[in-house]
Design an enzyme around this catalytic site. Structure first.
Site: not given
Length: 221
Positions: A15, A17, A106-107, A138, A163
Site C-alpha cells: 500500500d 499512504d 494504492t487507492s 479496497k 495500514d
C-alpha cells in the site's frame, strides 16, 4: 526474530499512504481544501481511510459535479510542495528486496501516487495498481489480486504491507501474507485480528532469501 511465513514467498505488494509514505497531514489539507472549493462537508477520515477517492467523492459531491470534483481533488493532491516523507524503515526494507519483484497497490490515482513516491524519494516500480486499474476498490480483494497478476504471481505467494482496515481486508481476502503497520496503538489493536502480524512500521523487518523464495523475519518485543 520470528518468521512470519514458512512457505517461501515470491513478491511484495505495498500500500502507499500510511505504509510507504507519511502523507496524513497533507491529505487532510487536500481534502479540506477540496471540500471548501466544492462547498461541501469535508469527508471524515474514517469514511476515507484506504478507500478510492472516486467512491468518497460520489458520497459527498453532487453527481453533476463529479468530474470537476475528481479533477479538483487530484489537483490538490499533486501539488509539488506537498510535505510527504517516507515512513520509518521503508528505504531499508526496499533496499533488502534486491531483485525480488514488488509493486504498489494504492487507492490513489497514478498522478497522485507518482507525486508522493517521488516526494518521499521512493523508487517508482515499473508497474503499479492505482484507482483506475480496478473496478472494485479496497476492501475488495481485486486490487491485490491485480497487483500479484502484474508481477506474474499468485497472491498466495505475495507479502502485502498495509495500514488501513479496508486494505488489510483486501490483502488477506486476496490470499496474501499480510503485515499491518500503524504508529497508532488503537489502530494496531483494531488490525491485530485481521492481519497475519501487526507492527508500528517496517523498522527491523528483514528479508531472508531472494526472488526464488524468501521469508519475512519480524523483530521480537
Amino acid at each position: 526474530m520470528g518468521a512470519l511465513n514458512e512457505t517461501p514467498l515470491l513478491g511484495v505488494l505495498f500500500d502507499m499512504d500510511g505504509t510507504l509514505v507519511d502523507s496524513t497531514e497533507f491529505i487532510e489539507f487536500a481534502w479540506s481544501s477540496w471540500a471548501r472549493d466544492l462547498g461541501v462537508e469535508t469527508p471524515p477520515l474514517e469514511r476515507r481511510h484506504g478507500r478510492p477517492a472516486r467512491d468518497i467523492i460520489a458520497e459527498f459531491a453532487p453527481p453533476e459535479r463529479f468530474d470537476y470534483a475528481f479533477d479538483r481533488l487530484e489537483w490538490w493532491e499533486t501539488r509539488p510542495d506537498a510535505p510527504i516523507t517516507p515512513r520509518p524503515g521503508v528505504h531499508d526494507f526496499i533496499a533488502q528486496l534486491g531483485d525480488i519483484p514488488w509493486t504498489v497497490v494504492t487507492s490513489a490515482t497514478y498522478p497522485v501516487a507518482l507525486a508522493r513516491l517521488n516526494a518521499a524519494g521512493i523508487p517508482v516500480p515499473d508497474t503499479m495498481v492505482t484507482a483506475r486499474d480496478v473496478t472494485r476498490g479496497k476492501p475488495d480483494p481485486e486490487p491485490f489480486a491485480t497487483g500479484a497478476a502484474r508481477l506474474g504471481l499468485d497472491p498466495a505467494t505475495c507479502f502485502a504491507v498495509e495500514d488501513a482496515e479496508a486494505g488489510v481486508r483486501a490483502a488477506v481476502g486476496a490470499g496474501c501474507v499480510t503485515l499491518a503497520t500503524s504508529s497508532i496503538a488503537s489502530e494496531r489493536t483494531l488490525l491485530t485480528p485481521l492481519a497475519h502480524a501487526v507492527l508500528p512500521d517496517l523498522r527491523g523487518v528483514r528479508v531472508d532469501g531472494d526472488r526464488t523464495g524468501f521469508r519475512i523475519l519480524l523483530p521480537q518485543g
